[in-house]
Design an enzyme around this catalytic site. Structure first.
Site, mmCIF file in Angstrom:
data_model
loop_
_atom_site.group_PDB
_atom_site.id
_atom_site.type_symbol
_atom_site.label_atom_id
_atom_site.label_comp_id
_atom_site.label_asym_id
_atom_site.label_seq_id
_atom_site.Cartn_x
_atom_site.Cartn_y
_atom_site.Cartn_z
ATOM 1 N N GLU A 133 -21.149 11.707 -1.793
ATOM 2 C CA GLU A 133 -21.341 10.354 -2.332
ATOM 3 C C GLU A 133 -21.641 10.300 -3.821
ATOM 4 O OE1 GLU A 133 -23.807 8.011 0.913
ATOM 5 O OE2 GLU A 133 -24.539 10.048 0.609
ATOM 6 N N ASP B 172 7.015 -12.600 -12.605
ATOM 7 C CA ASP B 172 6.952 -11.930 -13.903
ATOM 8 C C ASP B 172 8.263 -12.038 -14.667
ATOM 9 O OD1 ASP B 172 4.348 -10.965 -13.942
ATOM 10 O OD2 ASP B 172 4.877 -9.302 -12.611
ATOM 11 N N LEU C 46 18.518 -16.559 3.175
ATOM 12 C CA LEU C 46 19.387 -15.418 2.884
ATOM 13 C C LEU C 46 18.457 -14.229 2.687
ATOM 14 C CD1 LEU C 46 22.036 -16.638 0.293
ATOM 15 C CD2 LEU C 46 22.029 -16.856 2.768
ATOM 16 N N SER D 46 -24.063 12.270 2.817
ATOM 17 C CA SER D 46 -23.640 13.522 2.143
ATOM 18 C C SER D 46 -24.124 14.779 2.829
ATOM 19 C CB SER D 46 -24.123 13.556 0.679
ATOM 20 O OG SER D 46 -23.700 12.444 -0.017
ATOM 21 N N CYS E 160 0.807 -1.226 0.000
ATOM 22 C CA CYS E 160 0.000 0.000 0.000
ATOM 23 C C CYS E 160 0.838 1.272 0.000
ATOM 24 C CB CYS E 160 -0.953 0.006 1.191
ATOM 25 S SG CYS E 160 -0.177 0.467 2.744
HETATM 26 C C1 LIG Z 1 3.984 -6.191 -2.435
HETATM 27 C C2 LIG Z 1 4.700 -7.120 -3.341
HETATM 28 C C3 LIG Z 1 4.353 -7.139 -4.672
HETATM 29 C C4 LIG Z 1 4.999 -7.996 -5.543
HETATM 30 N N1 LIG Z 1 4.621 -8.002 -6.846
HETATM 31 C C5 LIG Z 1 5.226 -8.827 -7.706
HETATM 32 C C6 LIG Z 1 4.842 -8.872 -9.064
HETATM 33 O O1 LIG Z 1 3.955 -8.160 -9.508
HETATM 34 N N2 LIG Z 1 5.496 -9.743 -9.873
HETATM 35 C C7 LIG Z 1 6.481 -10.546 -9.423
HETATM 36 O O2 LIG Z 1 7.034 -11.281 -10.194
HETATM 37 N N3 LIG Z 1 6.858 -10.540 -8.148
HETATM 38 C C8 LIG Z 1 6.247 -9.709 -7.278
HETATM 39 N N4 LIG Z 1 6.605 -9.723 -5.967
HETATM 40 C C9 LIG Z 1 7.573 -10.718 -5.507
HETATM 41 C C10 LIG Z 1 8.980 -10.202 -5.543
HETATM 42 O O3 LIG Z 1 9.423 -10.103 -6.855
HETATM 43 C C11 LIG Z 1 9.850 -11.169 -4.761
HETATM 44 O O4 LIG Z 1 9.372 -11.215 -3.458
HETATM 45 C C12 LIG Z 1 11.289 -10.731 -4.743
HETATM 46 O O5 LIG Z 1 11.824 -10.713 -6.008
HETATM 47 C C13 LIG Z 1 12.131 -11.545 -3.817
HETATM 48 O O6 LIG Z 1 13.379 -10.917 -3.671
HETATM 49 P P1 LIG Z 1 13.968 -10.536 -2.267
HETATM 50 O O7 LIG Z 1 15.335 -9.996 -2.485
HETATM 51 O O8 LIG Z 1 13.077 -9.658 -1.523
HETATM 52 O O9 LIG Z 1 14.018 -11.952 -1.585
HETATM 53 P P2 LIG Z 1 14.073 -12.325 -0.061
HETATM 54 O O10 LIG Z 1 12.715 -12.241 0.523
HETATM 55 O O11 LIG Z 1 15.133 -11.588 0.618
HETATM 56 O O12 LIG Z 1 14.492 -13.848 -0.197
HETATM 57 C C14 LIG Z 1 13.639 -14.770 -0.861
HETATM 58 C C15 LIG Z 1 14.257 -16.160 -0.881
HETATM 59 O O13 LIG Z 1 15.367 -16.174 -1.750
HETATM 60 C C16 LIG Z 1 16.533 -16.705 -1.088
HETATM 61 N N5 LIG Z 1 17.671 -15.954 -1.595
HETATM 62 C C17 LIG Z 1 17.743 -14.617 -1.751
HETATM 63 N N6 LIG Z 1 18.904 -14.299 -2.331
HETATM 64 C C18 LIG Z 1 19.590 -15.439 -2.518
HETATM 65 C C19 LIG Z 1 20.843 -15.752 -3.070
HETATM 66 N N7 LIG Z 1 21.641 -14.833 -3.576
HETATM 67 N N8 LIG Z 1 21.205 -17.044 -3.109
HETATM 68 C C20 LIG Z 1 20.418 -18.023 -2.603
HETATM 69 N N9 LIG Z 1 19.204 -17.776 -2.084
HETATM 70 C C21 LIG Z 1 18.803 -16.513 -2.045
HETATM 71 C C22 LIG Z 1 16.282 -16.529 0.377
HETATM 72 O O14 LIG Z 1 16.926 -17.533 1.090
HETATM 73 C C23 LIG Z 1 14.761 -16.646 0.461
HETATM 74 O O15 LIG Z 1 14.415 -17.985 0.601
HETATM 75 C C24 LIG Z 1 5.999 -8.860 -5.065
HETATM 76 C C25 LIG Z 1 6.363 -8.838 -3.718
HETATM 77 C C26 LIG Z 1 5.715 -7.977 -2.859
HETATM 78 C C27 LIG Z 1 6.082 -7.953 -1.426
HETATM 79 S S1 FES Z 2 3.179 -1.210 2.484
HETATM 80 FE FE1 FES Z 2 1.318 -1.128 3.542
HETATM 81 S S2 FES Z 2 1.996 -0.813 5.561
HETATM 82 FE FE2 FES Z 2 3.809 -1.148 4.521
#
Ligand SMILES: Cc1cc2nc3c(=O)[nH]c(=O)nc-3n(C[C@H](O)[C@H](O)[C@H](O)COP(=O)(O)OP(=O)(O)OC[C@H]3O[C@@H](n4cnc5c(N)ncnc54)[C@H](O)[C@@H]3O)c2cc1C
Ligand code: FES
Ligand code: FES
Length: 1335
Positions: free
Chosen positions: A1266, A368, A265, A1086, A52
């Protein structure tokens, strides 16, 4: 597990101040830390899942390699504090403050009227501010992109974008599309009626302080020193239950990985964080290599590019952009496909946090990027202590096949993405409920390689997301197609084979099964066309192009920066300059909203001894409670009590609304008990441990259809009838019958229901602070629950982060629930509902079923209408009877139908009790009316607009319930809307577009509206006010109305300023409370300004009458002199003002009455373009003409109209509540429930406040809170128009039903074609679907 050393110190900066945390807990996120530890409450909590943007902050890190500082937006709710070592955090408080200096971003957001309730505003400020830190002169596109991850439920985004656009070099604020000119400079000035003086400026840009980017705070030098320290060492943070380890070198990381093979990680934490919060995952150890230099690099070779796993998706985007700009086009097809998806994946915050490595390892089924990476033959480069290896992404790893995962000691070092080649095509496709910040419903990555110079397939790959538990490959089909030519026969076989290879079970989780199947082949078809086009470009002689009519199928809808204009009556030049009435005055709290200094309930400082409340809700729709076992919960540390129905000293079932379930439950989500503990986390943990045993009771009624079967109703039928309907049916040319379904809607106010209940030491008094539209009602419920007189209960309401009807009745129930807990424990209770609980418990707009039988002549004149309405009221009465009455009374909308019968009943079901929601049934009910008008038009071969015109009220008339009215303003709005929107010309243009485009269709619709304000019961229209004048001349105004973002307090200041003839700066409004104005009615329908304005006016006039003799004697004196004199003359300087209320009535026996004080008229025209292959649509333009009479504050009124319109548009298009057949609500957060974002609003948006007279209301104004909601249905009917064009072209000429919301699923499945015909269909009797419709 190896033993771990003691905790290190966590060091980071917040707003330039150093934070040293000696006991950093890995389980604590930045949002909690800011709000609860540092007491920086400007950053808001609204979802906790990153979706959000309310919690947006700017993170800044120094890169010792590049010596650059990287600023990026992040959602604080997903940032573990332990990941912040060495980072600088900037919150809204650090950007600017009223106490020091407000920042231009804050000032402009406020002055452009970009805040209403203000709960989203700090997040908006931070998104724009961060953008400006990186791009001091952004483009409009960058502004829109920066705001894509921020939700606002109030404003409709237009003014927010506009405030951002004031920083763009080229001023684009008032520019008609493409021309680059101000719309007011156009020759024909088609928007401006020359007779009236029309204003278009809602703010004055000259008042803005200049923006000087060089004045921003510097990055803390200490953090630079820390980053450059050559002796950095591994860091360990030891929490209560978990340990966080940040390695300092790659070897260190590999060591740790080997030692703690199951530890995640943590990089962006955008996957790990939500899993912990929503799926109850627990990890004793986290390893965080964030910032490890070895994971951040881009390496380009002849074969392609290798990108470090630590790159955020935003950095990946930048890197790919650069490569695309450098390399020949044919080499970058994969990169361009990735870039397309990177633009819409989540919002800017998540794209800046999530990493490439996290994405490929996490492998969400909706990914994606992975389907494209796989199709582009990308490989991931793995490393462990034992060495390196590569695995292809297009192999079993992606499908999470057993044995194909990373080895426990491996990490992803990087991802290699090869260049594409000449006879090689790579493309990504996706479709989501809305364009940006929404998981894909289906996405795909596809690639094909041809034998050089031919169209013979050498290699083909297709990967689909969201159709199974993992991304899946149609590998067998692809294999079978090798050697085939890229032609129609190949496509046909491919479609059949892929559907067979990727079957989606009929009851698959997520539902939309037939739609997903259709998308599988529709996306394949798009790819087919794209490749054919590509082949043609390479060799036009050899490979014929696709039909011209098909080319638009290849383009996704562009994301445009919205533009438009707002028009309103200028203030009479003779009006005294000091008089603010009629001026577009900024919301009284706007600056505080933008600086985060506006205080909401959970921002209030901790109260001594306070406890936090968590709820335990029913998991069954209809069941006996056999037992409640609280023992495990009570045994947990910090838990003080578990509260049940037994603990209610008074009325547990007040007016049929049950506080705590006793003996049985009647819906999923009903409160069974609450847990009070010393922290919210403990209360929530304990709530999970309460064990309730149930025994189901039959019947379980979920849908309206089931309720009708069981004769299950909440109240008696209501009916209005005029003429002789049966007789009229005998003489008409044609009769049609139909059914319309309108699903419900979640309020999605940004601030969830929030209560602070404080028992007093004496006399059983209790004080409650809460966000409500009806403090009196809360007082009543709490008094009843505690069995004390109402005089002992004080309810205070200062502001709330949005309400929209959802805070009329529900806060009473929740307030009483908290009060019982406070009473039992004897301690203050803070009860802040989690988003998921709020959505589950409080319900929303009533789903509606409308059945119609219409008799009409061939020329479109409707002679008879017989309408039945049923609404799904849920398990208790709440507001259902009144909502139903509103629907029945307003059911003719703008049309005069001489023989008219309308009746309806609210159905009783086992769903949470639905309640008031902006428009109060009108937005649902009138869809039925406009649907039958559209159906009549279709039968008569007329445009719906012609049928509307023919049947619309034209002269002074009586409504079906015999209220006389003059529809002149309706006619004016309608006429102006048709003319100024150039409806007929654009309709022709759309038709021409439609003949030239087979897979994209445009549609237009103009919808008229006759809406009412107020209540049919006179005493509900009364109001009181209290005005005190203090001896320094300052004035305190108090009234019974609640400030819910609509700007009521601002308008009351304008009223008091005019009446007392003093500047607004003298007048203060602090809060609304039951102790100052008793028995106030709700702020709804309203009529907030109407009735409270009259009461304030009355109080001011009483005071002025008292002051007049003094003023007469000293006419040249100052206000302060008169006040001093009045005091010396012992004249009371305090007065109560009262408005008895509009004298409305309704006699249901006689079916007649003076039900509402007046009507608000309007019309809106919308034009959409629909993608028939995916069901996506784009809103190209909207024109709204609304009868505002005399607007007290055009900025606030336009804000209400635009905000309501966008909310209505959400109701009719993207917002979809999903229920299981057992009555469980699945959609419980912004990830599952899609309100419009900045991307959905009209590309061009024109709003005009039409002048009329309304002497009955204060200053001849009208209530506009409204009305705009229903005008959003012009989008629905424009979609209908576009879909009808598609169907006609496919030979389907019969009238069809389009229900609401017209989601991509509905649109796609209604645009019937060879692909919808091709998919397998399931026999409904053979399975239980995952979700059902409840209307
Ligand atoms: C609000 C929201 C909207 C999203 N919308 C989309 C969307 O529209 N389309 C889409 O495709 N995705 C979407 N996502 C998902 C997002 O792309 C993934 O959550 C993100 O790419 C994960 O990356 P991170 O670095 O945050 O991973 P983390 O949460 O830090 O880690 C995820 C996992 O990967 C492992 N990991 C991380 N790095 C490594 C590494 N280098 N080697 C080995 N293991 C590793 C970790 O151990 C863990 O298990 C969304 C996520 C959120 C929260
Ligand atoms: S994105 Fe909604 S409270 Fe953090
Ligand atoms: S002002 Fe944006 S949510 Fe209320």
């Amino acid at each position: 597990m190896p033993s771990l050393p003691n905790s290190d110190e966590l060091i980071f900066f917040v707003n330039g101040k150093k934070v040293t945390e000696k006991n950093a807990d890995p389980e604590v996120n930045l949002l909690f830390y800011l709000r609860k530890v540092l007491r920086l409450t400007g950053t808001k909590y609204a979802c906790g899942e990153g979706s959000c943007g309310a919690c947006t902050v700017m993170l800044s890190r120094y890169n010792p390699k590049t010596k650059a500082i990287h600023h990026f937006p992040a959602t604080a709710c997903l940032v573990p504090i332990c990941s912040l070592h060495g980072a600088a955090v900037t919150t809204v408080e650090g950007v600017g403050s009223i106490k020091t200096r407000i920042h231009p971003v804050q000032e402009r957001l406020a002055k452009c009227h970009g805040t209403q309730c203000g709960f989203c505003s700090p997040g908006m400020v931070m998104s724009i501010y961060t953008l400006l830190r990186n791009h001091p002169e952004p483009t409009p596109e960058q502004i829109t992109e920066a705001l894509g991850g921020n939700l606002c439920r109030c404003t409709g985004y237009r003014p927010i974008v506009e405030s951002g656009k004031t920083f763009c070099v080229e001023s684009t604020v008032c520019r008609v599309k493409g021309s680059g000119k101000c719309c007011m400079d156009q020759e024909d000035q088609s928007f401006v009626n020359r007779q009236e003086k029309i204003c278009t400026k809602l703010y004055n840009e000259d008042e803005f302080q200049p923006f000087d980017p060089s004045q921003e705070p510097i990055f803390p030098p200490e953090l630079i020193r820390m980053a450059e320290d050559p002796n950095k060492k591994r860091l360990t943070f030891q929490g209560e239950r978990t340990t966080w380890i940040s390695p300092v070198t790659l070897n260190d990381l590999l060591e740790l990985r080997a030692s703690f093979p199951t530890a995640p990680l943590v990089m962006g934490n955008t996957a790990v964080g939500p899993s912990i919060k929503f799926r109850d995952e627990f990890h004793p150890v986290f390893i965080s290599p964030l910032g490890l230099p070895e994971l951040y690099f881009v390496n380009t070779t002849d074969a392609g590019v290798t990108i470090g796993a630590g790159y955020s998706l935003a950095q990946l985007n930048d890197a790919l952009r650069f490569i695309v700009s450098e390399q020949p086009k044919e080499r970058t097809k994969t990169y361009r496909a990735l870039l397309k998806h990177l633009r819409t994946l989540a919002g800017a915050q998540i794209r800046n946090m999530a990493t490439l490595g996290g994405h490929v390892v996490n492998r969400p089924n909706f990914s994606d990027l992975n389907p494209i990476l796989a199709a582009g033959n990308a490989t991931i480069n793995l490393m462990s202590k034992d060495g390196q290896r590569q695995i292809p992404l297009n192999g079993p790893f992606l499908e999470k096949s057993p044995g194909a995962d990373l080895k426990p000691d491996e990490i992803v070092l990087s991802v290699s993405i090869p260049f594409s080649t000449q006879w090689h095509f790579v493309w990504g496709l996706r479709l989501a409920q809305r364009q940006e910040n929404a998981f894909a419903i289906v996405n795909a990555g596809m690639s094909v390689k041809f034998e050089d110079g031919t169209n013979v397939i050498k290699e083909l790959q297709m990967f689909y997301g969201s159709v199974a538990r993992t991304v899946v490959s149609a590998s067998q089909s692809c294999q079978q197609l090798i050697g085939r030519q890229w032609d129609d026969q190949m496509l046909s076989d491919a479609c059949r084979w892929v559907l067979a290879e990727l079957p989606i079970p009929p009851a698959a989780e997520g539902g939309m099964v037939e739609y997903k199947r259709t998308l599988i082949v529709s996306l394949l078809f798009k790819f087919y066309l794209k490749v054919r086009r590509g082949l043609n470009k390479m060799d036009p002689q050899k490979f014929p192009d696709i039909p011209e009519k098909f080319t638009s199928a290849l383009e996704d809808f562009p994301i445009e920066t919205p533009e438009g204009m707002q028009m309103f009556q200028c203030v009479d030049p003779c009006q005294p300059p000091q008089d603010p009435v009629g001026h577009p005055i900024m919301h009284q709290s706007a600056i505080k909203h933008a600086t985060g200094e506006a205080i909401y309930i959970d921002d209030m400082p901790p109260v001594d001894q306070e406890l936090f409340l968590a709820v335990v809700t029913s998991t069954r729709a209809h069941a006996k409670i056999l037992s409640i076992d609280k023992s495990e919960a009570l045994a947990l540390p910090g838990v003080v009590d578990v509260i049940t129905a037994e603990d209610v000293p008074g009325d547990n079932n007040h007016q049929g609304e049950i506080l705590y379930a006793r003996n049985k439950v009647i819906c999923v989500g009903q409160i069974v008990c609450t847990v009070a503990a010393d922290t919210y986390a403990r209360a929530r943990e304990a709530a999970k441990k309460v064990k309730i045993a149930y025994e189901d009771i039959e019947p379980r009624i979920i849908t309206i259809e089931q309720a009708l079967e069981h004769n299950s109703f909440l109240s008696v039928e209501k009916k209005i009838e005029q003429g002789d309907v049966e007789q009229a049916f005998k003489y008409v040319d044609q009769i049609i019958e139909g059914e319309v379904h309108v699903e419900g809607q979640e309020h999605f106010y940004m601030e969830t229901q929030s209560i602070l209940a404080m028992p007093k030491q004496e006399d059983k008094e209790m004080v409650l602070h809460l966000g409500t539209q009806f403090p009196t009602h809360v007082q009543e419920f709490v008094a009843a629950a505690l069995n004390v007189p109402r005089s002992r209960i004080a309810c205070h309401m200062k502001r709330t982060g949005g309400a929209f009807g959802g805070k009329v009745s529900k806060p009473a129930l929740l307030g009483a629930v908290s009060a019982v807990a406070a009473n039992k424990t004897g301690r203050p209770i803070r009860f802040i509902l989690e988003r998921g609980d709020d959505m589950l418990i409080t319900a929303g707009r009533h789903p509606l079923l409308g059945r119609y039988k219409i008799g009409f002549m061939n020329n479109g004149v409707i002679k008879a209408a017989d309408i039945e309405y049923y609404i799904n009221g849920g398990c208790t009465l709440d507001e259902s009877e009144t909502v139903l009455e509103f629907i029945v009374l307003k059911s003719e909308n703008a049309y005069c139908i001489p023989n008219f019968r309308c009746c309806g009943r609210p159905c009783k079901t086992n769903l949470p009790s639905n309640t008031a929601f902006r428009g109060f049934g009108f937005p649902q009910g009138m869809v039925v009316v406009e649907a039958y008008i559209t159906a009549v038009a279709s039968q008569c071969n007329l445009l719906p607009e012609e049928v509307r015109e023919i049947n619309m009220y034209k002269r002074i008339s009586k409504t079906a319930y015999k209220k006389t009215f003059n529809p002149e303003p309706l006619r004016r709005c309608w006429k102006e809307c048709l003319e100024k929107s150039s409806f007929y010309d654009r309709k022709l243009a759309a038709e021409e577009f439609n003949t030239k485009n087979y897979w994209k269709k445009r549609g237009l619709a103009v919808v008229p509206m006759k809406f009412t304000i107020g209540m049919p019961t006179a005493y509900y229209n009364q109001a009181a006010a209290l005005v005190h004048i203090y001896l320094d001349g300052s004035v305190l105004v108090i009234h019974g109305g609640c400030e819910i973002g609509q700007g009521l307090y601002t308008k009351m200041i304008q009223v008091a300023s005019r009446e007392l003839n003093i500047p607004q700066s003298y007048i203060h409004l602090s809060e609304t409370s039951t102790t100052t104005v008793p028995n106030a009615v709700f702020t709804a329908a309203s009529m907030g300004t109407d009735i409270n304005g009259k009461a304030v006016q009355n109080a001011c006039q009483i005071l002025m009458t008292r002051l007049h003799p003094i003023i007469r004697k000293n006419p040249k004196g100052k206000w302060e002199d008169w006040i001093t004199k009045a005091f010396e003359d012992s004249i009371s300087l305090s007065a109560t003002g009262y408005f008895k209320g509009y004298q409305t009535n309704m006699d249901w026996e006689k079916e007649e009455g003076d039900a509402y004080p007046y009507f608000v008229y309007g019309a809106s025209c919308s034009e959409v373009e629909v993608d028939c292959l995916t069901g996506a649509h784009k809103l190209l333009r909207t024109d709204i003409f609304i009868d505002a009479a005399f607007s007290i504050n055009p900025a606030l009124d336009i804000g209400q109209v635009e905000g309501a319109f966008i909310q209505g548009m959400g109701l009719y298009t993207t917002e979809e509540l999903k229920y299981s057949p057992e009555g469980v609500l699945y959609s419980r957060g912004p990830n599952d429930y899609k309100i419009p974002t900045v991307t959905e609003i009209p590309e061009e948006f024109y709003v005009t406040l039409v002048r009329s007279r309304n002497p009955i209301a204060i200053y001849s104004s009208k209530g506009l809170g409204e009305a705009g909601m229903f005008l959003g249905s012009s989008v629905l009917f424009a979609i209908y128009d576009a879909v009808a064009a598609a169907r006609r072209e496919r030979g389907l000429t019969k009238t069809f039903a389009l229900s609401s919301p017209a989601t991509p699923e509905v649109i796609r499945m209604t645009c019937v074609d060879q692909f919808t015909d091709m998919i397998p269909r399931d026999d409904p009797s053979t399975f239980t679907p995952w979700s059902i419709h409840v209307s």
